[in-house]
Design an enzyme around this catalytic site. Structure first.
Site, mmCIF file in Angstrom:
data_model
loop_
_atom_site.group_PDB
_atom_site.id
_atom_site.type_symbol
_atom_site.label_atom_id
_atom_site.label_comp_id
_atom_site.label_asym_id
_atom_site.label_seq_id
_atom_site.Cartn_x
_atom_site.Cartn_y
_atom_site.Cartn_z
ATOM 1 N N GLY A 49 0.762 -1.244 0.000
ATOM 2 C CA GLY A 49 0.000 0.000 0.000
ATOM 3 C C GLY A 49 0.790 1.291 0.000
ATOM 4 C CG ASP A 104 -1.364 1.642 3.104
ATOM 5 O OD1 ASP A 104 -1.093 1.339 4.290
ATOM 6 O OD2 ASP A 104 -1.886 0.831 2.316
ATOM 7 C CG ASP A 107 -8.670 0.052 9.796
ATOM 8 O OD1 ASP A 107 -9.463 0.974 10.027
ATOM 9 O OD2 ASP A 107 -9.046 -1.106 9.541
ATOM 10 C CE LYS A 135 -10.160 3.495 7.027
ATOM 11 N NZ LYS A 135 -10.613 2.157 6.593
ATOM 12 C CG PHE A 156 -12.779 -0.358 2.245
ATOM 13 C CD1 PHE A 156 -11.913 -1.086 3.038
ATOM 14 C CD2 PHE A 156 -12.628 -0.383 0.869
ATOM 15 C CE1 PHE A 156 -10.893 -1.837 2.463
ATOM 16 C CE2 PHE A 156 -11.615 -1.138 0.284
ATOM 17 C CZ PHE A 156 -10.746 -1.863 1.082
ATOM 18 C CG ASP A 163 -5.631 -3.553 -2.166
ATOM 19 O OD1 ASP A 163 -5.197 -3.190 -1.056
ATOM 20 O OD2 ASP A 163 -5.983 -4.727 -2.412
ATOM 21 N NE ARG A 169 -2.090 -2.952 -4.162
ATOM 22 C CZ ARG A 169 -2.243 -3.150 -2.852
ATOM 23 N NH1 ARG A 169 -2.193 -2.117 -2.030
ATOM 24 N NH2 ARG A 169 -2.433 -4.350 -2.367
HETATM 25 P P1 IMP Z 1 -4.554 -2.161 10.579
HETATM 26 O O1 IMP Z 1 -3.597 -3.257 10.958
HETATM 27 O O2 IMP Z 1 -5.963 -2.507 10.963
HETATM 28 O O3 IMP Z 1 -4.139 -0.808 11.097
HETATM 29 O O4 IMP Z 1 -4.623 -2.094 9.026
HETATM 30 C C1 IMP Z 1 -3.528 -1.777 8.307
HETATM 31 C C2 IMP Z 1 -3.611 -2.270 6.886
HETATM 32 O O5 IMP Z 1 -4.938 -2.639 6.487
HETATM 33 C C3 IMP Z 1 -3.203 -1.154 5.972
HETATM 34 O O6 IMP Z 1 -1.810 -1.144 5.789
HETATM 35 C C4 IMP Z 1 -3.972 -1.472 4.723
HETATM 36 O O7 IMP Z 1 -3.218 -2.338 3.910
HETATM 37 C C5 IMP Z 1 -5.211 -2.166 5.193
HETATM 38 N N1 IMP Z 1 -6.362 -1.231 5.247
HETATM 39 C C6 IMP Z 1 -6.934 -0.692 6.338
HETATM 40 N N2 IMP Z 1 -7.960 0.102 6.036
HETATM 41 C C7 IMP Z 1 -8.033 0.086 4.692
HETATM 42 C C8 IMP Z 1 -8.905 0.747 3.748
HETATM 43 O O8 IMP Z 1 -9.816 1.537 4.074
HETATM 44 N N3 IMP Z 1 -8.684 0.479 2.429
HETATM 45 C C9 IMP Z 1 -7.688 -0.354 2.012
HETATM 46 N N4 IMP Z 1 -6.849 -0.981 2.856
HETATM 47 C C10 IMP Z 1 -7.030 -0.766 4.185
HETATM 48 MG MG MG Z 2 -0.383 -0.939 4.424
#
Ligand code: IMP
Ligand code: MG
Length: 179
Positions: A49, A104, A107, A135, A156, A163, A169
């Protein structure tokens, strides 16, 4: 200009226009230039990402710096698995280095939390995080994000590296899934 895109049959609308992304990246780079001038930081881009963000950010760094890319397990579709497996590609000596992780999006923060723990084992001199998108309402880890491009709701997103099942992307703006 395209304010809506369709990917895998779902519709997304533009949330952060390309010009705004580039402007914000320039601001972050300016901060990094000020704070890391004599430190030869090592940027660690998180694939897939962050490849565009890492490239655009890196281009604006105006002192000695290095970049490498790592990979943490990702998830498919619009929901996080919450399961992070391993770090791949950490083949540089990072002991004593000033690291800037380039992501990127943060979340839940699970990925970043895991990554920080892994990197810490290699005794870097310092670690900071640059994430293009954050977020805050989805965060479930204690994380200190040093450079944040944009704070967004938990919807999302796709585009500019992000992606939806592999697609989107290549978009220059960031788009949000239409309810
Ligand atoms: P986390 O571990 O929940 O913080 O998520 C991190 C990863 O989830 C990011 O590096 C993204 O690859 C993917 N991700 C989280 N939210 C989104 C989104 O809204 N769109 C696309 N990919 C996401
Ligand atoms: Mg990522």
């Amino acid at each position: 200009m395209n304010h809506e895109v369709s990917l895998h049959g779902k519709t997304f609308t533009e949330l952060i226009p390309a010009a705004q992304i580039q402007q914000r990246i320039l601001e972050i780079a300016t901060e990094i230039n000020r704070e890391y001038a004599k430190m030869k930081p090592l940027f660690l881009g998180v694939l897939n990402g962050a490849f565009l963000f890492a490239a655009d950010l890196f281009k604006h760094v105006n002192h000695d710096c290095e970049i490498s890319f790592i990979r943490v397990s990702s998830y498919a579709g619009t929901e996080t698995t919450g399961q992070v497996k391993s770090v791949i590609g950490l083949n540089m000596e990072i002991e004593g280095r000033h690291l800037i992780i380039v992501e990127d999006i943060v979340d839940t923060g699970d990925t970043m939390n895991f990554l920080l723990n892994e990197l810490d084992k290699h005794k870097p001199a310092s670690v900071r995080i640059a994430t293009l998108v954050f977020k805050p309402d989805a965060l479930r880890n204690q994380l200190n994000l040093d450079y944040v491009g944009f704070r967004v709701p938990t919807d999302f997103l796709v585009g500019y590296g992000l992606d939806y099942d592999g697609l989107g992307r290549n978009l220059n703006s960031i788009y949000v899934l239409k309810p």
